[in-house]
Design a protein around this motif. Structure first.
Motif, PDB file in Angstrom:
ATOM      1  N   PHE A 188      30.223  63.763  14.544  1.00  0.00           N
ATOM      2  CA  PHE A 188      29.993  64.637  15.173  1.00  0.00           C
ATOM      3  C   PHE A 188      28.809  65.745  13.458  1.00  0.00           C
ATOM      4  N   PHE A 208      33.572  64.385  23.897  1.00  0.00           N
ATOM      5  CA  PHE A 208      33.357  63.323  23.188  1.00  0.00           C
ATOM      6  C   PHE A 208      33.940  64.008  21.511  1.00  0.00           C
ATOM      7  N   THR A 248      28.735  57.568  20.006  1.00  0.00           N
ATOM      8  CA  THR A 248      28.583  55.853  20.211  1.00  0.00           C
ATOM      9  C   THR A 248      27.440  55.619  19.000  1.00  0.00           C
ATOM     10  N   GLN A 282      24.230  56.960  19.554  1.00  0.00           N
ATOM     11  CA  GLN A 282      24.078  57.819  19.246  1.00  0.00           C
ATOM     12  C   GLN A 282      24.166  57.947  17.735  1.00  0.00           C
ATOM     13  N   THR A 291      25.339  48.650  29.201  1.00  0.00           N
ATOM     14  CA  THR A 291      25.391  50.163  29.705  1.00  0.00           C
ATOM     15  C   THR A 291      26.227  50.887  29.614  1.00  0.00           C
ATOM     16  N   GLY A 292      26.474  51.868  29.789  1.00  0.00           N
ATOM     17  CA  GLY A 292      27.456  53.050  29.976  1.00  0.00           C
ATOM     18  C   GLY A 292      27.697  52.864  28.226  1.00  0.00           C
ATOM     19  N   SER A 293      26.958  52.981  27.658  1.00  0.00           N
ATOM     20  CA  SER A 293      27.596  53.837  25.680  1.00  0.00           C
ATOM     21  C   SER A 293      26.745  54.338  25.455  1.00  0.00           C
ATOM     22  N   LYS A 304      23.307  56.932  26.171  1.00  0.00           N
ATOM     23  CA  LYS A 304      22.537  56.619  25.428  1.00  0.00           C
ATOM     24  C   LYS A 304      21.621  58.013  26.221  1.00  0.00           C
ATOM     25  N   THR A 305      22.335  58.488  27.032  1.00  0.00           N
ATOM     26  CA  THR A 305      21.290  60.070  27.376  1.00  0.00           C
ATOM     27  C   THR A 305      21.895  60.515  26.237  1.00  0.00           C
ATOM     28  N   LEU A 306      23.168  61.136  25.583  1.00  0.00           N
ATOM     29  CA  LEU A 306      23.233  61.779  25.234  1.00  0.00           C
ATOM     30  C   LEU A 306      22.046  61.533  23.401  1.00  0.00           C
ATOM     31  N   GLN A 319      20.063  62.803  37.768  1.00  0.00           N
ATOM     32  CA  GLN A 319      21.274  62.833  36.679  1.00  0.00           C
ATOM     33  C   GLN A 319      21.521  62.988  35.777  1.00  0.00           C
ATOM     34  N   GLU A 357      15.191  53.886  30.077  1.00  0.00           N
ATOM     35  CA  GLU A 357      14.982  52.177  31.165  1.00  0.00           C
ATOM     36  C   GLU A 357      13.785  52.190  31.180  1.00  0.00           C
ATOM     37  N   LYS A 380      31.583  57.932  37.415  1.00  0.00           N
ATOM     38  CA  LYS A 380      32.576  57.413  37.057  1.00  0.00           C
ATOM     39  C   LYS A 380      34.045  57.171  37.282  1.00  0.00           C
ATOM     40  N   ARG A 394      32.159  52.091  32.269  1.00  0.00           N
ATOM     41  CA  ARG A 394      31.071  52.835  31.144  1.00  0.00           C
ATOM     42  C   ARG A 394      32.158  53.359  30.812  1.00  0.00           C
ATOM     43  N   ALA A 395      31.848  53.739  28.957  1.00  0.00           N
ATOM     44  CA  ALA A 395      32.377  55.072  28.389  1.00  0.00           C
ATOM     45  C   ALA A 395      33.619  54.236  27.696  1.00  0.00           C
TER      46      ALA A 395
HETATM   47  N1  LIG Z   1      30.131  60.475  21.943  1.00  0.00           N
HETATM   48  C1  LIG Z   1      30.852  60.237  23.237  1.00  0.00           C
HETATM   49  N2  LIG Z   1      31.738  59.747  24.049  1.00  0.00           N
HETATM   50  C2  LIG Z   1      32.796  59.654  24.604  1.00  0.00           C
HETATM   51  N3  LIG Z   1      32.256  59.719  25.799  1.00  0.00           N
HETATM   52  C3  LIG Z   1      30.728  59.282  25.646  1.00  0.00           C
HETATM   53  C4  LIG Z   1      29.945  59.888  25.173  1.00  0.00           C
HETATM   54  N4  LIG Z   1      28.464  60.095  24.803  1.00  0.00           N
HETATM   55  C5  LIG Z   1      28.997  59.688  26.541  1.00  0.00           C
HETATM   56  N5  LIG Z   1      29.853  59.421  26.796  1.00  0.00           N
HETATM   57  C6  LIG Z   1      29.957  59.383  28.006  1.00  0.00           C
HETATM   58  O1  LIG Z   1      29.650  58.018  28.600  1.00  0.00           O
HETATM   59  C7  LIG Z   1      29.443  57.619  30.069  1.00  0.00           C
HETATM   60  C8  LIG Z   1      27.747  56.239  29.814  1.00  0.00           C
HETATM   61  O2  LIG Z   1      26.518  57.416  29.118  1.00  0.00           O
HETATM   62  P1  LIG Z   1      25.137  56.933  29.934  1.00  0.00           P
HETATM   63  O3  LIG Z   1      25.235  57.672  31.142  1.00  0.00           O
HETATM   64  O4  LIG Z   1      24.289  58.139  28.454  1.00  0.00           O
HETATM   65  O5  LIG Z   1      24.934  55.864  29.517  1.00  0.00           O
HETATM   66  P2  LIG Z   1      23.667  54.882  29.059  1.00  0.00           P
HETATM   67  O6  LIG Z   1      24.104  53.863  27.693  1.00  0.00           O
HETATM   68  O7  LIG Z   1      22.634  55.889  29.364  1.00  0.00           O
HETATM   69  O8  LIG Z   1      24.125  54.194  29.938  1.00  0.00           O
HETATM   70  P3  LIG Z   1      22.932  53.064  31.895  1.00  0.00           P
HETATM   71  O9  LIG Z   1      22.474  51.671  30.177  1.00  0.00           O
HETATM   72  O10 LIG Z   1      24.169  52.270  32.709  1.00  0.00           O
HETATM   73  O11 LIG Z   1      21.836  54.376  31.666  1.00  0.00           O
HETATM   74  C9  LIG Z   1      29.023  59.262  30.337  1.00  0.00           C
HETATM   75  O12 LIG Z   1      29.911  59.249  31.140  1.00  0.00           O
HETATM   76  C10 LIG Z   1      29.283  60.228  29.375  1.00  0.00           C
HETATM   77  O13 LIG Z   1      29.594  61.425  29.648  1.00  0.00           O
END
Ligand SMILES: Nc1ncnc2c1ncn2[C@@H]1O[C@H](COP(=O)(O)OP(=O)(O)OP(=O)(O)O)[C@@H](O)[C@H]1O
Length: 532
Positions: A134, A156, A160, A163, A182-184, A186-188, A220, A285, A442, A468-469
């Motif tokens: 980061f 964090f 990931t 990211q 999923t849960g990897s 993507k939002t960030l 969310q 999505e 969570k 997730r995560a």
């Molecule tokens: N770098 C990071 N280190 C640890 N945890 C993280 C990091 N980035 C995001 N997270 C956490 O990981 C979790 C999943 O993130 P997010 O919801 O963005 O997943 P996603 O890939 O969008 O999943 P989906 O495909 O189900 O939508 C969240 O709780 C988020 O806070």
């Protein structure tokens, strides 16, 4: 798809006069970028390019040498000496070019080692180096400290894999479609570059739009976005019914707008929401958004976001080829990023198939599994809202804190159900696919597919609410005789993520997947009027 494609991308037009400045800026940028791309790829691809570069330089130097002869150089340079010095310069030039080439090759090699380490696969021209940490966001990309502080606050430590690659791609001004489990995180991956590029709040109207397929996910994402933006006064708005009713949207102070396609489309239509200054459009999505029911709204929104230098990106855990094809037609010079293998389930979920025989058998199996071990939070998916209500009726008197969510509940009711589940007030949540995508509860320990999912993608998203995560989770899928012909499709997903699958299932014929939603017997064992 063909039909969709032509519909979606027909007739986007913009006012060239009004945006003359932006166009000029955009043109300048693209031209410069092209120059760099062209040069480096030409040098790499064409072994003669070195010679060509040298001979151009040689010609220039010859010219300047002959000019010099007319001045005082005439006393010291014989023809021989001139040729010798020219030869030296050519050698030096060759040397310089070969060093540059080696440097570039070393960089490409290092990038590829980094990608291999994190299972990142990319396609596209000149893809930018993935992040090592980061901290590089500030050292390489000039990220302001508030964002890094927020990462630290949220715990964090490391980016990931998605990211690492998607953030620099978006920061370098490239469009991107990304597929990661999923849960990897993507939002960030799409929110951070948006915050970095927008820099600060502005009164210029909506500058970024994030589209999500459901209200719950939009809410969310808004919350996550606000958490990441803390310390920088951005205007981040969720487009709610109330906002549409109460505000004059043309005067809405908003940097980032998050919405479902339906709501945004109606806001554009009714309140003349101006999206012509939008610089970033994210389709989260994306495969869901490109499904038949939503494609008209997406098309209208894509058209309304008419800024010619807009950066669009698509994110999902599942990216069918048809969506990729469609996406390619709207995006320019996009980079494709896949983490791991395309369309696979998260490998942190332990997946099991359970034969329950009949509908009655499913209810018995569920009760039995709760008696043996109930490890909340647990999510149970069924195929329709009617069945969600029925299962709730069956379980509500058992000694478990159970709740239900489906599309017949009001917005507020749905919000309360989600909040109670997040807060641990309810242990078991019965749901339809309305919350199968993107929802980040969570620590969901177990997902139970009470009804067999209607597609492999639905399966991947449903079980992805767990594990997730970096956490582990469990997924149990009940099946009856009716579901047997569709087992192989789920089995493929299971074995691709390393779960054991009985060999007889793997030996079954592959079915071309159609939506599998058979008519099922009622779940209710209590007569409908039992409570009257
Ligand atoms: N770098 C990071 N280190 C640890 N945890 C993280 C990091 N980035 C995001 N997270 C956490 O990981 C979790 C999943 O993130 P997010 O919801 O963005 O997943 P996603 O890939 O969008 O999943 P989906 O495909 O189900 O939508 C969240 O709780 C988020 O806070």
């Amino acid at each position: 798809m063909e039909e969709g494609a032509s519909f979606l991308f027909a007739g986007t037009s913009f006012n060239k006069k009004k945006y003359a400045n932006e166009i000029a800026r955009f043109k300048g940028k693209k031209e410069n970028e092209n120059k760099v791309d062209y040069l480096s790829s030409f040098e790499l691809a064409n072994p003669d390019s070195e010679e060509a570069a040298v001979s151009t330089k040689k010609r220039k130097r010859k010219q300047s040498a002959s000019e010099a002869v007319e001045g005082f150089n005439v006393f010291k340079s014989s023809k021989k000496a001139l040729v010798a010095s020219e030869g030296n310069e050519i050698d030096e030039e060759k040397d310089r070019i070969s060093k540059e080439k080696k440097k570039l090759n070393r960089k490409l090699e290092a990038d590829s080692i980094l990608r291999k380490k994190y299972n990142i696969h990319v396609s596209g021209n000149n893809v930018v180096t993935p992040l090592k940490s980061f901290a590089e966001l500030s050292s390489v990309y000039g990220c302001e400290s508030y964002l890094l502080q927020n990462f630290a606050k949220l715990g964090f430590k490391e980016p990931t894999p998605i990211q690492r690659q998607a953030i620099p791609i978006l920061l370098s001004g490239r469009e991107c479609f990304a597929c990661a489990p999923t849960g990897s995180g993507k939002t960030l991956a799409f929110v951070s570059p948006m915050l970095m590029k927008l820099k600060h709040a502005s009164a210029e109207g909506v500058r970024a739009v994030i589209l999500c397929p459901t209200r719950e996910l939009a809410a969310q994402t808004t919350r996550e976005c606000k958490k990441l933006a803390e310390g920088n006064k951005f205007y981040i708005k969720l487009l709610t019914k109330k906002l549409i009713r109460s505000a004059d949207l043309s005067k809405l102070r908003c940097d980032i707008l998050i919405s479902t396609p339906l709501r945004l489309r109606s806001a554009i239509k009714k309140k003349k929401l101006d999206l012509s200054r939008v610089e970033y459009l994210v389709l989260d999505e994306s495969d869901k958004l490109f499904e038949l029911g939503l494609i008209k709204q997406i098309d209208a929104i894509v058209k309304a976001c008419s800024n010619p230098s807009i950066i669009r990106s698509l994110f999902s855990a599942t990216l069918p080829d048809s969506v990729e094809e469609l996406a390619r037609t709207i995006m320019h010079d996009a980079v494709r990023v896949i983490i791991g293998r395309k369309n696979t389930a998260s490998n942190s979920v332990n997946q099991k198939l359970v034969f329950a025989g009949t509908e009655e058998g499913k209810l018995l199996a569920l009760r039995q599994s709760f008696q043996e071990k109930l490890n909340p939070p647990v999510l149970i998916f069924v195929q329709s809202k009617e069945r969600a209500k029925e299962l709730y009726e069956e379980l509500k008197f058992d000694d478990i804190r159970v709740s239900v969510i489906h599309s017949d509940l009001s917005e507020i009711q749905r919000e309360n159900v989600v909040n109670d589940f997040r807060a641990g007030k309810t242990w078991v949540l019965i749901a339809t696919d309305v919350i199968a995508r993107g929802m980040d509860f969570k620590g969901v320990n177990c997902v139970i597919n009470y009804d067999f999912p209607d597609s492999a993608a639905a399966y991947i998203h449903r079980i992805g609410r767990s594990g997730r995560a970096g956490r582990t989770g469990e997924a149990i899928t009940f099946y009856t005789e009716d579901d047997v012909p569709f087992l192989r499709n789920i089995a493929n997903v299971m074995s691709a993520s390393g779960c054991e699958v009985p060999s007889w299932i793997m030996a079954m014929r592959k079915l071309r997947w159609k939506k599998h939603r058979p008519k099922r017997e009622s779940i209710l064992t209590i007569p409908d009027n039992a409570e009257d």
